[in-house]
Enzyme design. Structure first.
Site, PDB file in Angstrom:
ATOM      1  N   MET A   1     -18.215  32.280 -33.679  1.00  0.00           N
ATOM      2  CA  MET A   1     -19.439  32.740 -33.020  1.00  0.00           C
ATOM      3  C   MET A   1     -19.149  33.800 -31.985  1.00  0.00           C
ATOM      4  O   MET A   1     -20.012  34.575 -31.604  1.00  0.00           O
ATOM      5  CB  MET A   1     -20.145  31.570 -32.322  1.00  0.00           C
ATOM      6  CG  MET A   1     -20.651  30.518 -33.271  1.00  0.00           C
ATOM      7  SD  MET A   1     -21.188  29.068 -32.344  1.00  0.00           S
ATOM      8  CE  MET A   1     -22.666  29.689 -31.565  1.00  0.00           C
TER       9      MET A   1
ATOM     10  N   GLU B   1     -15.611  35.725 -29.602  1.00  0.00           N
ATOM     11  CA  GLU B   1     -14.247  35.672 -29.093  1.00  0.00           C
ATOM     12  C   GLU B   1     -14.208  36.486 -27.816  1.00  0.00           C
ATOM     13  O   GLU B   1     -14.587  37.660 -27.803  1.00  0.00           O
ATOM     14  CB  GLU B   1     -13.268  36.243 -30.122  1.00  0.00           C
ATOM     15  CG  GLU B   1     -11.868  36.349 -29.575  1.00  0.00           C
ATOM     16  CD  GLU B   1     -10.791  36.365 -30.653  1.00  0.00           C
ATOM     17  OE1 GLU B   1     -11.136  36.523 -31.834  1.00  0.00           O
ATOM     18  OE2 GLU B   1      -9.614  36.231 -30.277  1.00  0.00           O
ATOM     19  N   GLY B   2     -13.802  35.834 -26.757  1.00  0.00           N
ATOM     20  CA  GLY B   2     -13.751  36.546 -25.489  1.00  0.00           C
ATOM     21  C   GLY B   2     -12.336  36.617 -24.970  1.00  0.00           C
ATOM     22  O   GLY B   2     -11.376  36.399 -25.715  1.00  0.00           O
TER      23      GLY B   2
ATOM     24  N   GLU C   1     -11.103  34.654 -22.823  1.00  0.00           N
ATOM     25  CA  GLU C   1     -10.542  33.351 -22.534  1.00  0.00           C
ATOM     26  C   GLU C   1     -10.879  32.253 -23.523  1.00  0.00           C
ATOM     27  O   GLU C   1     -10.564  31.086 -23.292  1.00  0.00           O
ATOM     28  CB  GLU C   1     -10.978  32.920 -21.126  1.00  0.00           C
ATOM     29  CG  GLU C   1     -10.039  33.481 -20.084  1.00  0.00           C
ATOM     30  CD  GLU C   1     -10.729  33.855 -18.794  1.00  0.00           C
ATOM     31  OE1 GLU C   1     -11.710  33.199 -18.461  1.00  0.00           O
ATOM     32  OE2 GLU C   1     -10.292  34.814 -18.160  1.00  0.00           O
TER      33      GLU C   1
ATOM     34  N   ASP D   1     -18.289  30.881 -12.074  1.00  0.00           N
ATOM     35  CA  ASP D   1     -18.272  32.076 -12.919  1.00  0.00           C
ATOM     36  C   ASP D   1     -19.659  32.280 -13.517  1.00  0.00           C
ATOM     37  O   ASP D   1     -19.815  32.638 -14.674  1.00  0.00           O
ATOM     38  CB  ASP D   1     -17.220  31.904 -14.032  1.00  0.00           C
ATOM     39  CG  ASP D   1     -17.006  33.182 -14.840  1.00  0.00           C
ATOM     40  OD1 ASP D   1     -17.229  34.286 -14.299  1.00  0.00           O
ATOM     41  OD2 ASP D   1     -16.636  33.076 -16.027  1.00  0.00           O
TER      42      ASP D   1
HETATM   43  N1  LIG Z   1     -22.615  25.219 -26.589  1.00  0.00           N
HETATM   44  C1  LIG Z   1     -22.834  26.434 -27.068  1.00  0.00           C
HETATM   45  N2  LIG Z   1     -23.887  26.681 -27.871  1.00  0.00           N
HETATM   46  C2  LIG Z   1     -24.091  27.913 -28.365  1.00  0.00           C
HETATM   47  N3  LIG Z   1     -23.320  28.978 -28.124  1.00  0.00           N
HETATM   48  C3  LIG Z   1     -22.255  28.807 -27.334  1.00  0.00           C
HETATM   49  C4  LIG Z   1     -21.960  27.539 -26.760  1.00  0.00           C
HETATM   50  N4  LIG Z   1     -20.843  27.663 -26.012  1.00  0.00           N
HETATM   51  C5  LIG Z   1     -20.464  28.962 -26.130  1.00  0.00           C
HETATM   52  N5  LIG Z   1     -21.294  29.642 -26.902  1.00  0.00           N
HETATM   53  C6  LIG Z   1     -21.210  31.084 -27.262  1.00  0.00           C
HETATM   54  O1  LIG Z   1     -19.887  31.544 -27.120  1.00  0.00           O
HETATM   55  C7  LIG Z   1     -19.793  32.540 -26.096  1.00  0.00           C
HETATM   56  C8  LIG Z   1     -18.536  32.363 -25.271  1.00  0.00           C
HETATM   57  O2  LIG Z   1     -18.565  31.089 -24.683  1.00  0.00           O
HETATM   58  P1  LIG Z   1     -18.132  30.877 -23.192  1.00  0.00           P
HETATM   59  O3  LIG Z   1     -18.970  31.692 -22.279  1.00  0.00           O
HETATM   60  O4  LIG Z   1     -18.115  29.410 -22.960  1.00  0.00           O
HETATM   61  O5  LIG Z   1     -16.616  31.398 -23.244  1.00  0.00           O
HETATM   62  P2  LIG Z   1     -15.905  32.597 -22.448  1.00  0.00           P
HETATM   63  O6  LIG Z   1     -14.566  32.128 -22.146  1.00  0.00           O
HETATM   64  O7  LIG Z   1     -16.776  33.099 -21.386  1.00  0.00           O
HETATM   65  O8  LIG Z   1     -15.736  33.776 -23.384  1.00  0.00           O
HETATM   66  P3  LIG Z   1     -15.585  35.242 -22.747  1.00  0.00           P
HETATM   67  O9  LIG Z   1     -14.152  35.382 -22.470  1.00  0.00           O
HETATM   68  O10 LIG Z   1     -16.157  36.126 -23.795  1.00  0.00           O
HETATM   69  O11 LIG Z   1     -16.386  35.351 -21.479  1.00  0.00           O
HETATM   70  C9  LIG Z   1     -21.074  32.373 -25.291  1.00  0.00           C
HETATM   71  O12 LIG Z   1     -21.441  33.574 -24.685  1.00  0.00           O
HETATM   72  C10 LIG Z   1     -22.061  31.920 -26.348  1.00  0.00           C
HETATM   73  O13 LIG Z   1     -22.535  33.015 -27.082  1.00  0.00           O
END
Ligand SMILES: Nc1ncnc2c1ncn2[C@@H]1O[C@H](COP(=O)(O)OP(=O)(O)OP(=O)(O)O)[C@@H](O)[C@H]1O
Ligand SMILES: [Mg+2]
Length: 275
Positions: free
Chosen positions: A74, A76-77, A79, A194
């Site tokens: 869905m 990839e970021g 972290e 954050d």
């Molecule tokens: N429970 C969930 N339901 C639906 N989508 C989710 C959920 N958790 C995460 N996501 C999707 O995955 C993305 C990344 O998740 P999250 O913000 O938890 O990780 P992140 O470490 O911030 O990633 P990044 O490094 O890109 O910031 C979210 O922006 C969202 O689109």
């Protein structure tokens, strides 16, 4: 891996009950697949890579009957890598694998993690997130946590979109709802750390996500998280009040920029802080 940057092969051999020759052979072939990283220090040692820890986490979730199918990626970021998945027990859900990102390097600079392999810290980060979700679910609007294994957190799928991707029709209501969630989280002893337009999902309701940075109010972060058996003090020395102010500021700035809504930052902070 909490004790060694590279775990000695003779220890691995004992632990998996395989003779040393076969253990070495296996570690070398896992090394070629990128599942472990091998190194000859004064001994032959191995560490799980991000891929290795991820496979380990998947195996555990499957063995525990929590996960049956892995779906599409869905997102990839920096972290994390987030997958859609299916579980007979929980239905369609989300699996978030923690990986090493920018903040890990920051942690490294700030704290002495000795010679731990950095990929082991992904486990700590996943544990932290799981613990926050456990603490908050039912109190604030967060996805329901279903499990934590290794660097993976299994949670409810929120069928929504990130705040920053939407053009809201009712921005003031949404802003008030976010402030209300911050207040509820604070009462539960949690400062997100954050919070921004990237970590708010809008479905029928609003949901706050992404908790590896959270801090517990009133705790230095230096204590051990006894209940999950892993020392998750990634935010030692960070001051929760500053983090809370930054969270409020991020959200207010976004609503000002995107919708021209202005709110006094101090009165919002005071509202969140008032128990
Ligand atoms: N429970 C969930 N339901 C639906 N989508 C989710 C959920 N958790 C995460 N996501 C999707 O995955 C993305 C990344 O998740 P999250 O913000 O938890 O990780 P992140 O470490 O911030 O990633 P990044 O490094 O890109 O910031 C979210 O922006 C969202 O689109
Ligand atoms: Mg995020």
């Amino acid at each position: 891996m909490w004790n060694y940057k590279y775990v000695p092969s003779d220890l691995i051999s004992k632990r998996v009950k395989l003779n040393e020759v076969d253990t070495l052979k296996t570690l070398k072939s896992l090394g070629a697949m990128g599942v472990v990283e091998n190194k000859v220090v004064s001994y032959f040692g191995s560490s799980l890579t991000f891929q290795g820890i991820t496979l380990f986490s998947l195996k555990r979730l499957v063995e525990k009957g929590k996960l049956d199918m892995l779906g599409k990626k869905m997102g990839e970021g920096k972290e994390s890598v987030v997958y859609n998945c299916y579980s007979e027990k929980y239905g369609e859900c989300v699996l978030k694998f923690h990986k090493l990102g920018v903040s890990f390097r920051k942690i490294r600079e700030k704290r002495d993690y000795g010679d731990l392999h950095l990929s082991v810290l992904t486990v700590r980060s996943a544990g932290r997130e799981y613990r926050a979700l456990k603490k908050l679910f039912g109190v604030a609007k967060v996805p329901e946590p279903f499990g934590w294994e290794g660097n993976a957190v299994l949670m409810e799928l929120v069928d929504g979109r990130e705040l920053y991707k939407l053009r809201l029709e009712n921005p003031s209501e949404v802003l008030d709802a976010i402030i209300e969630e911050m207040r509820r989280m604070f009462i539960a002893g949690v400062v997100h750390g954050d919070l921004s337009q990237y970590n708010v999902l809008i479905a029928e309701d609003i949901y706050i996500i992404d908790f590896p940075q959270w801090v517990e109010v009133g705790r230095s972060g230096d204590e051990r998280d006894e209940d999950i058996n892993v020392n998750t003090d990634v935010n030692a020395n960070e001051n929760w009040k500053e983090l809370l102010e930054r969270d409020v500021e991020n959200i207010l700035k976004y609503f000002k920029k995107a919708y021209g809504i202005e709110k006094d930052i101090n009165s919002v902070i005071n509202y969140v802080l008032a128990e």
